[in-house]
Design an enzyme around this catalytic site. Structure first.
Site, PDB file in Angstrom:
ATOM      1  CB  SER A 110      -0.897  -0.030   1.234  1.00  0.00           C
ATOM      2  OG  SER A 110      -1.678   1.132   1.228  1.00  0.00           O
ATOM      3  N   GLY A 111       0.606   2.114  -0.928  1.00  0.00           N
ATOM      4  CA  GLY A 111       1.365   3.375  -1.017  1.00  0.00           C
ATOM      5  C   GLY A 111       2.608   3.259  -1.879  1.00  0.00           C
ATOM      6  CB  THR A 115      -3.511   3.914  -7.744  1.00  0.00           C
ATOM      7  OG1 THR A 115      -3.962   2.895  -6.868  1.00  0.00           O
ATOM      8  CG2 THR A 115      -4.697   4.577  -8.389  1.00  0.00           C
ATOM      9  CG  ASN A 160      -1.707   5.564  -0.648  1.00  0.00           C
ATOM     10  OD1 ASN A 160      -1.625   6.784  -0.800  1.00  0.00           O
ATOM     11  ND2 ASN A 160      -1.874   4.714  -1.637  1.00  0.00           N
ATOM     12  CB  SER A 163      -5.091   3.626   0.651  1.00  0.00           C
ATOM     13  OG  SER A 163      -4.902   2.250   0.583  1.00  0.00           O
ATOM     14  CB  SER A 164      -6.823   1.222  -4.272  1.00  0.00           C
ATOM     15  OG  SER A 164      -5.994   2.051  -5.033  1.00  0.00           O
ATOM     16  N   GLY A 390      -2.755  -2.977  -2.162  1.00  0.00           N
ATOM     17  CA  GLY A 390      -1.452  -3.585  -1.874  1.00  0.00           C
ATOM     18  C   GLY A 390      -1.453  -4.337  -0.571  1.00  0.00           C
ATOM     19  CD  GLU A 392      -4.403  -2.676   3.531  1.00  0.00           C
ATOM     20  OE1 GLU A 392      -4.005  -1.646   2.985  1.00  0.00           O
ATOM     21  OE2 GLU A 392      -5.588  -2.914   3.785  1.00  0.00           O
TER      22      GLU A 392
END
Ligand SMILES: Nc1ncnc2c1ncn2[C@@H]1O[C@H](COP(=O)(O)OP(=O)(O)OP(=O)(O)O)[C@@H](O)[C@H]1O
Ligand SMILES: [Mg+2]
Length: 1107
Positions: A110-111, A115, A160, A163-164, A390, A392
């Site tokens: 993540s981050g 994306t 993030n 974050s998605s 991602g 996490e």
């Protein structure tokens, strides 16, 4: 000039190494150092073969400009420095040109920048693929789907800020030309628990904040919302504001994107209404209420919020209220209703909010799909872009993290599988021997989770479906039983005694050793979340909503379609969709982007080695390099290899005629590269050690310098030679021209000299001939002259002789004549001596006179009497004769002239002569009358009938009939009168009537007086005592005075035989009755022409002014 194609390579101007495969020596430290070195130089992309490692720079870099797009467009993968565009270009071109469906797999925690990477890939493809209005609209819709989905599916987490919170796989579809046709988006399990609760330091989904910050007051009013975040229980307050994020601006972007994607205004509004409803659901609170039967019951504290929700969604308030208070269970046509206690009511509320939001999200994805769906049914080429949440690890990890990490685990697996498989296949394809390389395969972890019989997900499902009391603890117990021995499963209560004393492992948790690290999962909530239960009462209440969007989100609420079967659990649904995704990915040509997060602070320019090291480890990047280098670190197709290094060998430089492979063989033999360092595949050369490649590169660099010198040398030589040749050629041309010119000049000189010489010779010859001719001519002339002279002399002599002879003869004759005369005279002297002289004189005189007359005859002048000419006198002695002759001739010709006259003409001339005698030199008027013929009868009485009476009264012949002015004796004024003169009388008659006024017999006229001047004024004096004289003398004025006076004179003379006295004087007396008046002529003005002006001055004087 055409742009020169410059062949570059990844190897040019490299910072560190662009491809990790070339790292030497290869270990974790060098790997990280290489990444760091490149990261410090803003080179965030590095290759491992065809895999791109991307390190998140956390700041905008100028490497995505349109110029960069152009730079990477249609270039080979290894031609330029590593870039995400190179990978995108490679993928797009092999899709377009080789008809291979592609997928871009973006992984990382993540981050790490997944994306962003996916957006970069999409924007690159959009930039390089076809253009045109329709294509552009498709592109725009595909790109604009991102902000919409990010607003609803992304949130700020501790890892993030964007974050998605869902997985996204997007298939972009192209036609055979590579123009985009449309796309399909698949979404994977949204982290819906976030709607109702967010961990510390995190936010709810962006859309809530965007709506409250960015909506106009009007819109907020319509949605029954307030701008203040703190008014809403579902919005965490501690991190409601994200640094550097403008929620209000993003709201406008999202609305604009929705419009571009194709949302109708009412649809967008409906979506916002649902969002508002979710937000307001969180504000419904319950309070306990005890019932008589002892059961707990809950009641809504403040119904206002509920009322507003119902208004927004057009739901019957009582229906919703009931749904929050009761739960109806249906089984085998039996309906059992139980009341909900406060906790259950809150659970129901949150479940409704979560479901509403996640279903709305799915609806959004479907709606977008509808818009971006390819419009044609032609065969499509597909490029899939996978951007999933991602890996996490949070403080509290729950079911969602478990699912997310499982998904990442699967992705890692597919990466390992495909990379290895591809690598293996390549060796097999290329017929190369290779040795196995050890790497960590995470299949075992995937199996722990997804195994159908004893996998964690399977057990969770089992637990959920099991009758009896099911709790998270029972589920953990089951795990402890079944997974106890699994290498990657850790739990305090498992049968395995390993973790009995592990205090880091609480009792209510289990831990999984993921490929990316150990994650401790709180078991609490697993069962519920997997069940994903929404009480039927609620779904039915929603279905009953007047709000069409909400109604369609809850199709199971339709009582007509009651399905008593349990819906599939969240876990099994997710597993199935991940399996489908994996299958899908396997059919496509994979392209990897492995994102790495350089630090935990979301900050630019910080490279935390430990963090990166961890990611490198779990991503297995070193193994990736090792596998890639399994035996051979570098490989390249023969053609580009030969092209790059052909200058290192004489046989291959500059052109190799044979096949590329044999060229490379010759090249490597020539360079004496140890045989064990390389191997020949079917289409590629495989180089074992990067050192060999670097040696080749060094040699190439050196050779290139030499070649550059050589090229320079040859170029300079060529330039000088060309210049020299040009000069030489020019010199030859100039020399030729000069020679021609000088020869031409010389020839012209010779020619003109020849002409001069020729002309001189010709002249000389001509002169010679001329001289001869002249000489001949002169001789001839001399001869002629001599002859002439001679003849002349002879002629003159002859003439002289003849003259002499003639003179002598004449002399003889004269002498003879004299002699004869003398003899005759002597003989006749006696007869002639007395009168011979006189006779000769008379004869001579006679001859002369004869001659004079004969000459006069020819010289006679004309017969005109006025001709004054007369020939001159020839002899003096004829002078008197000559004058006399002249006089006689003049008289004769006058007589001749007179003889031509008629009697009438004679009369006229007599009258004229008379006038001349009377007036010449006496009256100034006279000369003007000479030329005027005397006509007498000016007034034609005979012809004019007016005067018939007058004519009849006069019997005699009329001499004069003319109008005259008769001067009045009293005042000197004049009146017209007809003046008639006959042989005996003078008559005056009225001019108009013709009546006779006076008649005077000529015998009574005594005198006529007139001035000496140029006037026609005259007085007729009458005999005193006569009848006519009673009134006195007449005074007249006439233009024909001279004629009248002359005719009167002649008539009187013939009548009376006496000459009439004509007095010419400027002062005379006239008798007026008894008075004598003096008429005096004075010189006056010319006013009336020749007519004199009479003025009676006094009794004695009448003044006549004459002109
Ligand atoms: N190439 C890049 N250039 C500049 N900034 C970047 C780049 N990639 C990522 N970032 C920054 O990092 C942040 C996080 O990136 P991103 O949202 O892509 O991460 P992610 O991998 O998708 O994370 P998650 O799994 O949480 O969705 C971005 O918001 C952006 O600020
Ligand atoms: Mg993301």
């Amino acid at each position: 000039m055409a742009k020169m194609e410059v062949k570059t390579s990844l190897l040019d101007n490299m910072i560190g190494v662009g491809d990790m495969v070339l790292l030497e020596p290869l270990n974790e430290e060098t790997f990280i150092n290489n990444l760091k070195k490149r990261f410090d130089h803003n080179e965030i992309y590095t290759y491992i073969g065809s895999v791109v490692i991307s390190v998140n720079p956390y700041r905008p870099l100028p490497i995505y400009s349109p110029e960069k797009v152009e730079e990477y467009r249609n270039r080979n993968f290894y031609e330029l420095s590593p870039h995400i565009f190179a990978l995108s270009d490679e993928a797009y071109r092999s899709l377009r040109d080789q008809d291979k469906d592609q997928c871009i797999l973006i992984t990382g925690e993540s981050g790490a920048g997944k994306t962003e990477a996916s957006k970069l890939v999409m924007s690159y493809v959009a930039a390089v693929c076809g253009k045109g209005a329709e294509v552009n609209q498709v592109k725009e819709q595909l790109l604009q789907s991102n902000p919409v989905l990010e607003a609803f599916g992304n949130a700020k987490t501790v890892r993030n800020d964007n974050s998605s919170r869902f997985g996204k796989y997007m298939d972009i579809e192209f036609d055979f030309k590579g123009d985009p046709l449309g796309g399909v988006i698949s979404n994977y399990l949204l982290e819906k628990s976030r709607v109702v609760k967010q961990p510390r330091g995190e936010r709810n989904f962006h859309v809530f904040y965007q709506l409250l910050s960015g909506a106009s007051e009007e819109l907020l009013g319509e949605l029954k919302l307030e701008r203040d975040f703190s008014k809403y229980n579902y919005l965490s307050l501690d991190s409601a504001k994200v640094n550097g994020v403008d929620d209000a601006a993003n709201f406008r972007t999202v609305r604009n994107a929705m419009q571009i994607v194709g949302f109708m205004d009412h649809e967008a509004h409906a979506v916002l209404e649902v969002v508002a409803a979710v937000l307001k659901l969180g504000n419904i609170e319950f309070k306990p209420e005890s019932r008589v039967n002892g059961l707990d019951e809950s009641k809504i504290k403040d119904k206002n919020e509920l009322k507003e929700i119902c208004e927004l969604t057009s739901i019957d308030q009582s229906v919703l209220e009931r749904a929050f208070s009761f739960r109806t269970v249906e089984a085998k046509q039996e309906k059992v209703s139980t009341t909900l206690n406060v906790a259950q009511a809150y659970y129901a509320r949150d479940a409704l909010a979560k479901n509403l939001y996640s279903r709305l999200f799915s609806w959004l994805v479907n709606r977008i799909n509808e818009s971006i769906k390819a419009q044609t049914k032609v065969r499509k080429k597909v490029m899939g872009v996978l951007d999933i949440y991602g890996f996490e690890i949070f403080e509290d990890n729950s079911f969602e993290q478990f699912i997310i990490n499982y998904c990442n685990e699967k992705l890692q697996q597919i990466f390992i599988e495909l990379t290895l498989k591809e690598e293996q296949e390549e060796y097999v394809r290329e017929d190369i021997e290779w040795t196995h390389i050890d790497y960590f395969n995470n299949a075992i972890i995937c199996d722990l989770i997804e195994n159908n019989t004893n996998g964690i997900l399977a057990m969770l499902d089992e637990e959920c479906l099991r009758p009896g009391t099911v709790t998270d603890e029972t589920f953990l117990g089951k795990l402890n039983q079944i997974c106890a021995t699994h290498q990657h499963f850790e739990s305090r209560m498992s049968k395995c005694s390993r973790f009995l004393n592990d205090t880091s492992l609480p009792h209510s948790c289990f831990r999984i050793q993921h490929y990316a690290g150990k994650v401790l999962y709180q078991v609490e909530g697993f069962v519920d979340k997997n069940n994903d239960l929404l009480y039927r009462d609620l779904s039915q209440a929603m279905w009953k909503a007047g709000h069409s969007l909400i109604k369609c989100l809850f199709p199971e609420g339709n009582p007509a379609k009651i399905n008593l079967k349990r819906p599939p659990t969240a876990g099994s649904q997710f597993k199935a969709s991940v399996a489908t995704l994996m299958k899908n990915l396997q059919t496509k040509n994979p392209n990897y982007i492995r994102c790495i997060k350089p630090n935990d602070k979301k900050a630019a320019c910080i490279f935390t080695e430990a963090l990166v090291c961890h990611q490198i480890r779990y991503l297995g990047l070193l193994e990736n390099v090792r596998v890639r280098r399994a035996g051979y670190a570098f490989r390249q197709a023969y053609e580009p290899c030969l092209e790059r290094y052909k200058m290192l060998c004489k046989q291959t430089w500059p052109h190799w005629k044979g096949p590329a492979r044999s060229g490379v063989e010759v090249l490597f033999n020539e360079l004496e590269i140890p045989v064990e360092e390389y191997s020949f595949g079917r289409s590629k050369i495989f180089i074992r050690n990067p050192r060999t490649l670097f040696k080749l590169e060094d040699l190439r660099k050196q050779r290139l310098e030499d070649l550059a010198t050589l090229i320079q040398k040859i170029y300079r030589g060529w330039k000088c030679r060309t210049h020299f040749l040009l000069m030489k050629k020019s010199q030859v041309v100039i020399a030729a021209w000069y020679r021609r010119y000088s020869q031409q000049k010389r020839y012209q000189q010779i020619k003109s000299s020849a002409l001069v010489v020729q002309s001189y010779i010709r002249g000389w010859k001509a002169r010679k001939i001329l001289r001869e001719l002249k000489h001949q001519k002169r001789c001839q002339e001399a001869a002629t002259t001599i002859a002439a002279y001679w003849h002349g002399t002879q002629a003159r002599r002859e003439l002289k002789r003849l003259k002499e002879e003639a003179r002598r003869k004449h002399a003889v004759a004269v002498i003879w004549a004299y002699w004869l005369g003398l003899k005759v005279r002597r003989e006749y002297r006696k007869f002639f001596r007395a009168n011979a002289g006189k006779k000769i004189y008379e004869f001579t005189l006679q001859r002369i006179v004869q001659k004079y007359f004969l000459e006069m005859k020819t010289k006679m002048p004309s017969l005109s009497p006025i001709d004054k000419n007369w020939p001159s006198r020839p002899y003096l002695f004829l002078d008197s004769t000559h004058k006399e002759l002249k006089r006689i001739f003049h008289l004769w010709r006058c007589k001749k002239y007179r003889e031509q006259f008629t009697d009438q003409k004679k009369l006229i001339y007599e009258e004229k002569l008379e006038a001349s005698e009377l007036f010449k030199d006496r009256k100034a008027l006279y000369p003007s009358s000479v030329g005027q013929p005397f006509q007498g009868a000016y007034l034609e009485i005979n012809k004019n009938p007016k005067y018939k009476k007058l004519k009849d009264a006069i019997e005699e012949k009329i001499i004069i009939a003319e109008v005259v002015n008769k001067i009045n004796r009293a005042n000197g004024k004049s009146t017209s009168r007809i003046f008639l003169l006959t042989n005996n009388n003078l008559l005056l008659a009225d001019q108009k009537s013709g009546q006779i006024k006076s008649e005077v017999p000529l015998g009574d006229v005594t005198k006529v007086s007139m001035s000496s001047q140029n006037d026609g004024f005259f007085a007729v004096h009458l005999k005193e005592g006569s009848e006519a004289a009673s009134k006195g003398d007449f005074l007249f004025s006439s233009d024909h005075l001279i004629e009248m006076a002359t005719k009167l004179y002649r008539a009187a003379l013939s009548q009376t035989r006496q000459k009439l006295n004509i007095e010419i004087s400027d002062e005379f007396l006239v008798q007026f009755r008894q008075d004598k008046v003096c008429v005096k002529f004075i010189q006056g003005s010319q006013k009336n022409g020749s007519v004199p002006m009479c003025k009676r001055k006094n009794n004695r004087l009448l003044e006549v002014a004459v002109p």
